[in-house]
Design a protein around this motif. Structure first.
Motif: not given
Lengths: 314, 594
Positions: A36-46, A49, A52-53, B176, B178, B457, B461, B497
């Motif tokens: 979560x820290x690495x991807x940020x909010x955008x990581x929740x787009x799939x 995501x 995977x990380x 994943x 961004x 985050x 999310x 999200x």
């Protein structure tokens, strides 16, 4: 004594193991993991995501398995890859331990260089204006947080002279600049320590000053300087030794903030980055080193204490 | 370079003479003087060179028009020093979008988009043609090469551009990424009839194609480096054809030096300079502490102040003769996201929540009077509703709010009141303000949980939201300029999200609304006529504001301020906040020292 030291040395790895386990599970108990820290909010787009990380970082394994992997690498000196930057933790940790160690040594130097003379002066001038002033300053040094002093120190010169003592960290490639850059954070970190040392020195010396052997020394006609430095101070050092040992350990706590403010690439500044990025490998690596440092210093202090004072038996 | 920097090598080389021994002793004795001496200015500007001033225009047509403005002239040479709070967490432009410097320096893009003028300048391309509504054709400049460190400096071809654009689905699926799908899933296929021609086929007409292609993520990379590194460039310092190459990356920061293979922009156009950027080197220091960032900037150690500043700080900085303060229209947005799974079936409660917030007071309190009402479209776009319209749609009426809350059985629906989260890493005065407003005007308890970045985050999310309202603010354009705010209102963006605005929701009211929102979004996205698109966007805003969902826009500042060293020239005064959106200071090649 030998048995005591042996027992303490044998306990050492157990203690470090316990610290590493506690850190391992506590950091993972915080909401938001390394993915979560690495991807940020955008990581929740799939939907996959974060997964995977997590897989890439080995976080998909069970926690005991993750711990075992980390532990088996750590005992070989490999603290793994940073989950945030994907750089190897061990080489950087080595550099940062060294930087923090240097800061710690310099801090202790300032602590003693300031604290002991002030304590002595305060004790020999007890009840006089000098004593009141020094005690007031000691209380002030204990009360004012070091981060506040640090912020003032970096900011006020900018406001007054358009200059700041901050600069890029250079290390020993430029020794003069290196010492210049370390001196200020070390001095600031030493303020509260020296204030505490001064107070301990004062009270310890006052107690010793009223001892019979001091009266005898004076009656023998010894110079006051000899009485104070050779007889009183030496006997007061026993208490000081414990305090100094503990202060060397607590420098670690102070370094977290001071290193961040002064840009010293030590363990403290790294820990701040690692916690907010849920960088498990760094947090664990730094915590283990902190624990080892603390245990080693307290052991050393205890041994020294017994060595200096023959009355002490373990 | 290293040998010159190393004291020991210098000392060994010169040996110890009586003279330098005495000199050294003198330095040691005058410690404080040495301390001061070590902190001088180390800019190494070289003599100025005039830039070419000829202009060119791109051919073809698009929603955004190509511009013919020439680059302002400047002095060649020097090192710009900037700072950031933490090391890079990745260097792949198709995965990491949070670092604007790296893709702007180490990579090139097919074009540069200037939002404030709605114009673009071709970069890797020399010609663009919109062959039909779903076909874009770019012709690359001749003689393009990757940096010498990249694939032996081989030629950069249209196939490389196609490969780079085609990576997005894979980086999302496998790593994943961004980079939001909104940015790239309009592209259908690529054709490269020859080495310099790239034909992009679109799934449908897409009005935001050009602005999107200017974004950082659309950097062109060398295929062999991607493949050699397991499909990602997260740890690869150089894999592009940008104006600079990354020469250092460690815990103290990063450094970018000129790429000798960088192509010419002949003639110069926009912020591009004919023979590459004016600045020789960019040094990026890692400075964790905010006070240290400010101190070093004010002392002249860094040239760009990388923190956002408010009106008061701008006034304070403006009094410093070494600092220049710039002011631009605020590009960001702030949204109170609702968990639509909880609110979808309760229109009265949503309206009550909106009516309980005094936005005039919000502007006076949070934005020091220099603010404006927010909308589902960011304030910088011409399709945004007027302030008068927004005022009509965002009324403050506490009596009516309480009445609606009671009629909608608010206390039964939300028996524990409303929960939200505040960020420990950012100013949260707006959360405190909103808590007071809602508690006072709606009579509902608001519980605020503080969280650091990772926790924030995660809480935001998670599908199972542990909150009812969540305020998300964005102060720059980090995704597609057009949709920086709108993404919070659609189920293919942050609407899902953050806001659980989902097409697959089990709650019919939520799923139906999500579908309607997406249909409206797609309709405007596919409308290439600017006037018609503007009207669709206006209708869409009114629709969301009357529905009071999926988010409630919060007021935003009117302006954004930034500060840079007064030694810098050609700082992009209007576009400084657009780090990732294609323009801004990191993309300006005409930035130079005075």
């Amino acid at each position: 004594m030998r048995t005591y030291v042996l027992r303490r040395v044998l306990l050492f790895p157990l203690l470090v193991l316990a610290v590493s386990m506690i850190t391992f599970f506590l950091i993972r108990a915080l909401p938001g993991d390394a993915a979560v820290a690495r991807l940020g909010a955008a990581g929740a787009q799939c939907d996959t995501c974060f997964d995977q990380v997590r897989k890439e970082l080995g976080l998909d394994k069970s926690k005991p398995e993750q711990y075992w992997i980390w532990f088996s690498d750590a005992i070989r000196g490999d603290f793994g890859l940073s989950t945030a930057t994907r750089q190897r933790v061990s080489p950087e940790l080595r550099d940062r331990v060294w930087n923090t160690f240097q800061l710690g040594v310099l801090t202790i130097f300032f602590t003693l260089a300031l604290g002991i003379p002030v304590g002595i002066l305060s004790a020999v001038r007890a009840g006089k204006p000098v004593d009141y002033i020094l005690r007031f300053l000691s209380i002030l040094g204990l009360s004012v947080p070091s981060f506040w002093i640090a912020t003032l120190v970096i900011f006020m010169p900018v406001i007054w002279w358009g200059w700041t003592p901050l600069d890029n960290y250079v290390g020993w490639s430029d020794p003069l600049k290196h010492l210049q850059l370390l001196a200020l954070p070390a001095f600031i970190l030493a303020i509260s320590g020296s204030a505490y040392t001064a107070r301990i020195t004062r009270s310890s010396m006052l107690e010793t000053l009223s001892s019979d052997f001091v009266r005898t020394a004076r009656a023998k006609g010894l110079w006051e300087r000899v009485v104070i430095l050779r007889h009183v101070l030496r006997n007061s050092m026993l208490t000081l030794l414990t305090v100094i040992g503990l202060q060397f350990a607590t420098v670690l706590g102070g370094s977290v903030v001071i290193e961040t403010i002064f840009g010293v690439p030590g363990m403290g500044a790294w820990l701040v980055f690692a916690v907010s990025n849920r960088d498990y490998q760094i947090v664990q690596g730094v915590t283990v080193i902190f624990a080892m440092w603390f245990v080693a210093i307290t052991l050393l202090t205890d041994v020294l204490y017994a060595w200096v004072d023959p009355r002490i038996r373990y | 370079m290293a040998s010159q920097d190393n004291y020991w090598l210098r000392a060994r080389a010169r040996g110890v003479t009586r003279r330098n021994f005495l000199y050294g002793s003198g330095v040691a004795a005058a410690g404080s003087a040495a301390l001061l001496a070590g902190c001088g200015d180390d800019d190494d500007e070289t003599s100025p060179t005039a830039a070419g001033s000829a202009t060119t225009a791109a051919s073809g047509s698009a929603t955004a028009a190509a511009t013919t403005a020439a680059a302002a002239t400047g002095k060649r040479g020097g090192t710009i020093i900037t700072s950031k709070a933490a090391p890079d967490t990745g260097l792949d432009p198709a995965i990491t979008v949070t670092n604007p410097l790296h893709p702007a320096k180490a990579y090139s893009h097919i074009l540069q988009y200037h939002l404030t003028e709605n114009k673009f300048h071709l970069d890797l391309a020399e010609k663009f043609e919109q062959a039909d509504p779903t076909t874009m054709v770019f012709t690359l400049r001749p003689g393009l090469k990757f940096a010498p460190q990249v694939a032996n400096g081989r030629a950069l071809t249209a196939a490389d551009v196609a490969y780079s654009y085609g990576r997005f689905p894979g980086t999302l699926k496998n790593f994943g990424s961004e980079v939001n799908g909104l940015q790239w899933n309009w592209m259908d296929s690529f054709e490269t009839p020859d080495e310099r021609t790239l034909k992009i086929k679109l799934k449908t007409p897409y009005a935001s194609a050009i602005p999107t292609m200017g974004s950082s993520a659309f950097a062109v990379v060398a295929k062999e480096l991607v493949e050699a590194n397991g499909g990602k460039l997260s740890d690869v310092m150089n894999a592009g054809a940008g104006p600079y190459v990354m020469t250092k990356r460690d815990s103290s920061g990063a450094r970018y030096e000129r790429n000798p293979n960088y192509y010419k922009h002949t003639p110069a156009i926009g912020t591009f300079v004919q023979d590459g950027p004016y600045i020789d080197v960019w040094d990026e220091l890692i400075i964790q502490d905010l006070a240290a960032v400010e101190a070093r900037f004010l002392a002249g150690d860094t040239h760009i102040y990388t923190q956002g500043i408010d009106k008061l700080k701008a006034q304070e900085f403006a009094s410093n003769k070494n600092v220049s303060v710039v002011k631009a229209t605020f590009p960001g947005n702030s949204q109170m996201q609702l968990d639509n799974e909880k609110w979808a079936a309760h229109p009265k409660l949503r309206e009550a929540l909106s009516l309980s917030i005094d936005r005039t007071k919000y502007i006076a309190s949070i934005h020091l009077g220099e603010g404006q009402l927010g909308s589902p479209v960011g304030p910088i776009f011409d399709s945004v509703l007027s302030q008068a319209e927004l005022k009509e749609l965002q009324k403050f009426d506490p009596a009516r709010a309480k009445q609606l809350w009671a009629e909608g059985n608010g206390n039964t629906v939300f028996p524990n009141g409303l929960r939200t989260v505040s960020a420990t890493f950012a100013p949260t005065t707006n959360i405190d303000f909103l808590k007071r407003e809602i508690e006072a005007n709606l009579g509902v308890k608001v519980t605020v949980t503080p969280a650091d970045l990772a926790a924030y985050v995660a809480i935001a999310t998670a599908r199972d939201k542990q909150w009812e309202i969540f305020v998300a603010s964005e102060f720059s354009l980090v995704t597609i300029p057009d949709y920086n705010a709108l993404t919070f209102y659609i189920p293919t963006g942050y609407g899902a999200i953050f806001g659980n605005q989902r097409l697959d929701s089990a709650i019919p009211a939520n799923a139906e609304f999500a579908k309607t929102a997406l249909d409206k979004f797609n309709q405007q996205a596919q409308e290439l006529d600017p006037a018609k698109r503007k009207q669709l966007l206006r209708d869409m805003q009114i629709y969301f504001l009357k529905e009071f969902r999926p988010a409630l826009p919060m007021p935003v500042g009117q302006f954004q301020y930034a500060a840079h060293s007064s030694k810098l020239r050609n700082y992009p005064e209007k576009e400084f906040p657009f780090g990732n959106a294609g323009s801004g200071p990191y993309r300006a090649h005409n930035l130079s020292f005075a």
